[in-house]
Scaffold this active site. Sequence first.
Site, mmCIF file in Angstrom:
data_model
loop_
_atom_site.group_PDB
_atom_site.id
_atom_site.type_symbol
_atom_site.label_atom_id
_atom_site.label_comp_id
_atom_site.label_asym_id
_atom_site.label_seq_id
_atom_site.Cartn_x
_atom_site.Cartn_y
_atom_site.Cartn_z
ATOM 1 N N GLY A 45 1.120 -1.105 0.162
ATOM 2 C CA GLY A 45 -0.171 0.170 0.209
ATOM 3 C C GLY A 45 0.860 1.510 0.210
ATOM 4 N N ARG A 337 9.551 -24.367 3.807
ATOM 5 C CA ARG A 337 9.131 -24.018 5.291
ATOM 6 C C ARG A 337 7.892 -25.387 5.332
ATOM 7 N NH1 ARG A 337 7.990 -17.577 5.388
ATOM 8 N NH2 ARG A 337 10.247 -16.950 5.662
#
Length: 666
Positions: A45, A337
């Site tokens: 953003g 992960r």
Amino acid sequence: MALDSKIPRGPIADKWKNHKSSINLVSPANKRLIDVIVVGTGLAGASASATLAELGYNVKTFCFQDSPRRAHSIAAQGGINAAKNYQGDGDSTYRLFYDTIKGGDYRSREANVHRLAEVSTNIIDQCVAQGVPFARDYGGLLDNRSFGGVLVSRTFYAKGQTGQQLLLGAYSAMNRQIGRGKIKMYNRHEMMELVVVDGKARGIIARNLVSGKLERHSAHAVVVASGGYGNVFFLSTNAMGSNVSAAWKIHKKGAHFANPCFTQIHPTCIPVSGDHQSKLTLMSESLRNDGRIWVPKKLEDVKAIREGKLKPTALSEDDRDYYLERRYPAFGNLVPRDVASRAAKERCDEGFGVNKTGEAVYLDFAAAIDRYGKEQAHIKGLDENNAAIVKKLGQEVIRAKYGNLFQMYEKIVDQNPYETPMMIYPAVHYTMGGVWVDYNLMTTIPGCYAIGEANFSDHGANRLGASALMQGLADGYFVLPYTIGDYLSDDIRTGTIDTNLPEFEKAEASVKAQMKAFVNNKGTHTVDYYHRKLGKIMWDKCGMSRNTKGLEEAISDIKILRQDFYKNVKVPGTTSEFNTELAKASRVADFLELGELFAKDALERNESCGGHFREESQTPEGEAMRDDENFTFVSAWGYNGEPSKAKLQKEQLDYEEIEVKTRSYK
């Protein structure tokens, strides 16, 4: 309506270059006539707001925090990937592209990922120019470290504070535009509803969180950069305010929600210590460069450690099971992960967990301290066989690399990780699912865009380390500013959008009604009571391991919990004041809908891929087994009144450049 991904034709290496050359542009003079709303001030953003304003658009930016720089991107620790090949170890745009597709278990859109790899190098140059203090080697060049799932060093970092430093760079670029008047910054404002006029996104209803007042804001396009929805699990590494609401509001207005069940479980988090906790703390994946992960080989040693009768440092090498090095020799402790998380769960499920709850494994730096200490002693001409000197010098190297992470661990756990191994366990971290977007990052609502973690596009079923910051900044600095002009070129004569239109009135009235219903409800349970219950259902039945029975139960349980929430939640205070419980109630209401769609999506996807282990779909060795024949697609769900009625549309994934094969890190 069929999904149109708008992927350009032609060779993959030329798609983005050719696309930029052929899309419509808005001239500098006409950009002054166009308003854009950006919701969220994280890396996506903030970079989008700064760049759009720099180009000349009038930008309104909203964040619910008291300052844009408190966005959750600030918490990212480990680093940001870029295919610079500074280490000369064979990295390239193609290798970054390949690793990201493979890491995502072949469930991401090929064209988007290649574009991400292409623009990655520009991000580093941009950030260095902004003054981001990346780590440097002795010669002054930018340093790199390695992350899970790759065989090269391509991760740029600033100690364990990479997200914070990158966000400060984007924030300073925003402040320049705020000072010029090109960005109007609305702190402590939360997006409550999207306003759609004649089928196009034309504004939002925002709530001033300080006064409680509802406000109407119009624009020619709305960009949602509001992050992920990991807090649907209640306990996660996300900031406690992180939520799904902005993305969920646009979903309910017509934006498809893609792959909601794709959630990343991060393997190196500080374990849960009890029911009192409201969030979890991440220990950066970069620690796996030097830390070795292990559990005791014998159950009697586990029992003695849990009872405090045996120190882990007293265990000999022969009595330790370095299970990642044993199972995955090629990648060892730097497997992706999802693989590391599932392996830790498997060891703990078998009874080898080392803390009192039985849900922790060791991350041990003793070998690295010894190795670095001997190297430094050799450099300095000191005695390499003197254990005290070696330990002191080795600890200094580790402190320089990971000092703030070790400090954070010691403050939380009250153990010194230089002297005793860290304890870690997997926890919910990032969400790969999100709002469906096309190649231009536009949702299925014209004029409504989703960028960064709020969209689904780049990470497939598993996000490799250091690629979230890369995607957020790529979308905000280098993708959206090009692609949004293609849409806005039709709006240069539209004029300002009137906030007195009936669509704005209706949207505001619906928000007002929900707020009033919450504060007038005569319930007895707190918002957190429901959030915690939802989180337990999600973790137990939609977490690292899933099965048909559990997912069907989750759907039913969440539906019942949601009904009880609306009947029995208690929200003190009024709508016209600073009311954190009211803000939470609105967000948890959205989580209670998302949770059901999440479970529905997980039930539909009857395969194991990425971090999403379906017990019915595994190899004889207990590894995840994908079903490429039936599930090589993006699940895009259209809203249809409630989650149980959501309509599934499939975007088939076609791989032109990469051969789809079983992922192996052995």
